[in-house]
Design an enzyme around this catalytic site. Sequence first.
Site, PDB file in Angstrom:
ATOM      1  N   LYS A  26       0.838  -1.200   0.000  1.00  0.00           N
ATOM      2  CA  LYS A  26       0.000   0.000   0.000  1.00  0.00           C
ATOM      3  C   LYS A  26       0.876   1.255   0.000  1.00  0.00           C
ATOM      4  O   LYS A  26       2.012   1.213   0.463  1.00  0.00           O
ATOM      5  CB  LYS A  26      -0.855   0.022   1.281  1.00  0.00           C
ATOM      6  CG  LYS A  26      -1.964  -1.004   1.320  1.00  0.00           C
ATOM      7  CD  LYS A  26      -2.755  -0.871   2.617  1.00  0.00           C
ATOM      8  CE  LYS A  26      -3.884  -1.882   2.677  1.00  0.00           C
ATOM      9  NZ  LYS A  26      -4.942  -1.660   1.684  1.00  0.00           N
ATOM     10  N   ARG A  56     -10.220 -11.632   2.218  1.00  0.00           N
ATOM     11  CA  ARG A  56     -11.084 -12.705   1.699  1.00  0.00           C
ATOM     12  C   ARG A  56     -10.375 -14.056   1.777  1.00  0.00           C
ATOM     13  O   ARG A  56     -11.040 -15.087   1.938  1.00  0.00           O
ATOM     14  CB  ARG A  56     -11.528 -12.358   0.270  1.00  0.00           C
ATOM     15  CG  ARG A  56     -10.402 -12.237  -0.698  1.00  0.00           C
ATOM     16  CD  ARG A  56     -10.782 -11.441  -1.949  1.00  0.00           C
ATOM     17  NE  ARG A  56     -10.839 -10.005  -1.696  1.00  0.00           N
ATOM     18  CZ  ARG A  56     -11.158  -9.090  -2.616  1.00  0.00           C
ATOM     19  NH1 ARG A  56     -11.480  -9.474  -3.839  1.00  0.00           N
ATOM     20  NH2 ARG A  56     -11.175  -7.807  -2.310  1.00  0.00           N
TER      21      ARG A  56
HETATM   22  N1  BES Z   1      -8.061  -3.758   4.540  1.00  0.00           N
HETATM   23  C1  BES Z   1      -8.233  -3.380   3.194  1.00  0.00           C
HETATM   24  C2  BES Z   1      -9.539  -2.649   2.951  1.00  0.00           C
HETATM   25  C3  BES Z   1      -9.625  -1.256   3.478  1.00  0.00           C
HETATM   26  C4  BES Z   1      -9.174  -0.203   2.721  1.00  0.00           C
HETATM   27  C5  BES Z   1     -10.204  -1.007   4.698  1.00  0.00           C
HETATM   28  C6  BES Z   1      -9.297   1.086   3.201  1.00  0.00           C
HETATM   29  C7  BES Z   1     -10.335   0.276   5.165  1.00  0.00           C
HETATM   30  C8  BES Z   1      -9.886   1.333   4.408  1.00  0.00           C
HETATM   31  C9  BES Z   1      -8.231  -4.618   2.295  1.00  0.00           C
HETATM   32  O1  BES Z   1      -7.419  -5.654   2.716  1.00  0.00           O
HETATM   33  C10 BES Z   1      -7.716  -4.183   0.976  1.00  0.00           C
HETATM   34  O2  BES Z   1      -6.577  -3.813   0.907  1.00  0.00           O
HETATM   35  N2  BES Z   1      -8.557  -4.238  -0.034  1.00  0.00           N
HETATM   36  C11 BES Z   1      -8.181  -3.819  -1.335  1.00  0.00           C
HETATM   37  C12 BES Z   1      -8.714  -4.830  -2.323  1.00  0.00           C
HETATM   38  C13 BES Z   1      -8.183  -4.644  -3.705  1.00  0.00           C
HETATM   39  C14 BES Z   1      -6.708  -4.979  -3.757  1.00  0.00           C
HETATM   40  C15 BES Z   1      -8.967  -5.538  -4.644  1.00  0.00           C
HETATM   41  C16 BES Z   1      -8.774  -2.448  -1.587  1.00  0.00           C
HETATM   42  O3  BES Z   1      -9.910  -2.202  -1.165  1.00  0.00           O
HETATM   43  O4  BES Z   1      -8.093  -1.618  -2.167  1.00  0.00           O
HETATM   44 MN    MN Z   2      -5.444  -5.448   2.053  1.00  0.00          MN
END
Ligand code: BES
Ligand code: MN
Length: 492
Positions: free
Chosen positions: A267, A341
Site C-alpha cells: 500500500k 477474503r
Molecule cells: N483492509 C483493506 C480494505 C480497506 C481499505 C479497509 C481502506 C479500510 C480502508 C483490504 O485488505 C484491501 O486492501 N482491499 C483492497 C482490495 C483490492 C486490492 C482488490 C482495496 O480495497 O483496495
Molecule cells: Mn489489504
Amino acid sequence: MQIRFADSRPAGEFALVLAVAGKNRATLNGLGPQRPAVDAALNRQRFEGESASSAELFIPADGGGVRRLLVVGTGEGSSPADAAEKLGGTISARLLTSGESHAVVDLTGQGFDADAGARVALASALRAWRHDRYRTRLTDKQKPTFAELTIIGAAAGAQERWEQRWRPVYEGVSFTRELVTEPANIIYPEAFVERCQGMRDLGIELEVLDGKAMRGLGMGALLGVAQGSVRDPRLLVMRWNGGSDGEAPVAFVGKGVTFDTGGISIKPAQGMESMKWDMGGAAAVVGAMMAIAKRKAKANVVAICGLVENMPDGNAQRPGDVVTSMSGQTIEVINTDAEGRLVLADAITYAQRNYRPKIVVDLATLTGAIVVSLGHEFGGLFAPDDELAGQLLAASAASGDRLWRQPLDEAFDKLIDSPIADMKNVGPREGGSITAAQFIKRFVENGTRWAHLDIAGMVWSDKADTTYDKGATGFGVRLIDRFVEAAVEKAA
Ligand code: BES
Ligand code: MN
Ligand code: ZN
C-alpha cells in the site's frame, strides 16, 4: 464511569442535568423560584431543545455557592430510546473534561420506560470511553474529570435493565474499541488471543489454533497471507452455549488482520497507519461474545477469528502464487492486498466443518470500495437470503449500527474466474466490494444461510458522534448482540 440509580438527589457537589424535548420546557418545572432566570438564560443562548443540543449555566446551589446546570435537548418526537441515548451521550461529551466529577440527571417527566432509563447510562458510559494509555504528558486540564453519574426519576426496573442488559453491551463495545485502538506492535495475532483469555471466566469455551495446526488442516489461503510475517497466525474459536443442547449454533466470523501493509502488493505510505484497525471485524465478534456471555444470552453462538499480519518479506507470497484453501478450492493470488477474503475463506470453511452452524455472518474491513459506495454512514450487507438480510437490517435499525444492503449476482461471480486456478482473489476495480463478497460466497457450503458485512468505513471515525469520540467506534457489537436477541433467542 461509576453509574448509580437513586430515588432522590444525593448530598454533596454535583452538576444537575435536565432534558428538554423541543420548546416545551415542562421538565424544568422542578426548578421552582430559579425557573424564570433559567428560562431567560436559555433564551439568551437561543436554546430550543433540539435533539443533542445543550446549554450550560450556573445557578445558586442549595447550601450556598453555585451549581452547574446542564440542559440537554432531546428534540420533539424522538423515540424514548433515541432521546435517552442522545441525552446520555451529550452528558458525557459536555462534562468529560469540564472539571465536574459528578452529575445527577433527573428523568422525572421524560416518559422514559425502564429500558430508556438504562440507555441513558449506556450512552453516557459509551461516550465517556477513552484510551489514554500512551498519553503520558496530558495536562490536568486535558484529563477527564467526569467519573460519576447518578440517575434519578427513572422508571422502576431501570437499574436492573442497565445491569443485566446494557452494561454487558457497554463492556463488550469497550473491549472491541480497545483492541481496535491498540497499535499493531501491541496487538498481533498471539497478543489478540492473549487479551481474550479472560473470557473463559465468563463461561466461554476458547480454542486456539497456531500456524502449525492450521498447516495440518490445509488452510493454505489464510497461511499464504501470514507467511510474510514473523508473527505466527492464530485461529481463535469461542463458544457460548446458552441455548438448548444440540441446537445448531449461529457463527460469527471476523477478519482479524492485525496489520495490513498490502504485502508485496504494498500500500502507499499515506494513511497506512490506519491499517492497524484491519482487525475490526474480529474485534467486533469477540466484543459481541463478551456482551452475549455477560448477559447470559439463551443462544448457542460460535465466534471464529482469523488472525494474521499481512507483511512483505523474503518469504511473503507473490502475486500470481496459487494456494489451496481448506475447502480444496484453489486460488490465484493476483493481489496480495486482497488478503481479507483469503483469511475469511479458511475461517468460514473451518466454522462450517466443525460446528455445522445454521447461520454464518462474517464481519470484515474488506474493501476500500465499500467506503466509496456508502461512506462512513453504513456498512455493506451482502446476503443471498432475503429473510436473513431482513433480520440483519432490523437489528441494524434497532442497534444504531447502520447497514445498507448490496447486490450479489452470477455476473459478478464470473469476474473472479481464473485461467490457472478455481478462482482469483480480485476482479476488476468496478464493483470491488461485490466481487469480494462473491469470492467469500464460494466458500459457503451446502446451503448454509450466510451474510457478509463489509464494515471498512465504520470501525474508525474521524469525528465524534452520540456514543463515541473520534477513533474506534465498536461498530458491530451492538448489531450482533441485537441480532442474537431478536433472531435467535426470541425465535427459539
Ligand atoms: N483492509 C483493506 C480494505 C480497506 C481499505 C479497509 C481502506 C479500510 C480502508 C483490504 O485488505 C484491501 O486492501 N482491499 C483492497 C482490495 C483490492 C486490492 C482488490 C482495496 O480495497 O483496495
Ligand atoms: Mn489489504
Ligand atoms: Zn485488509
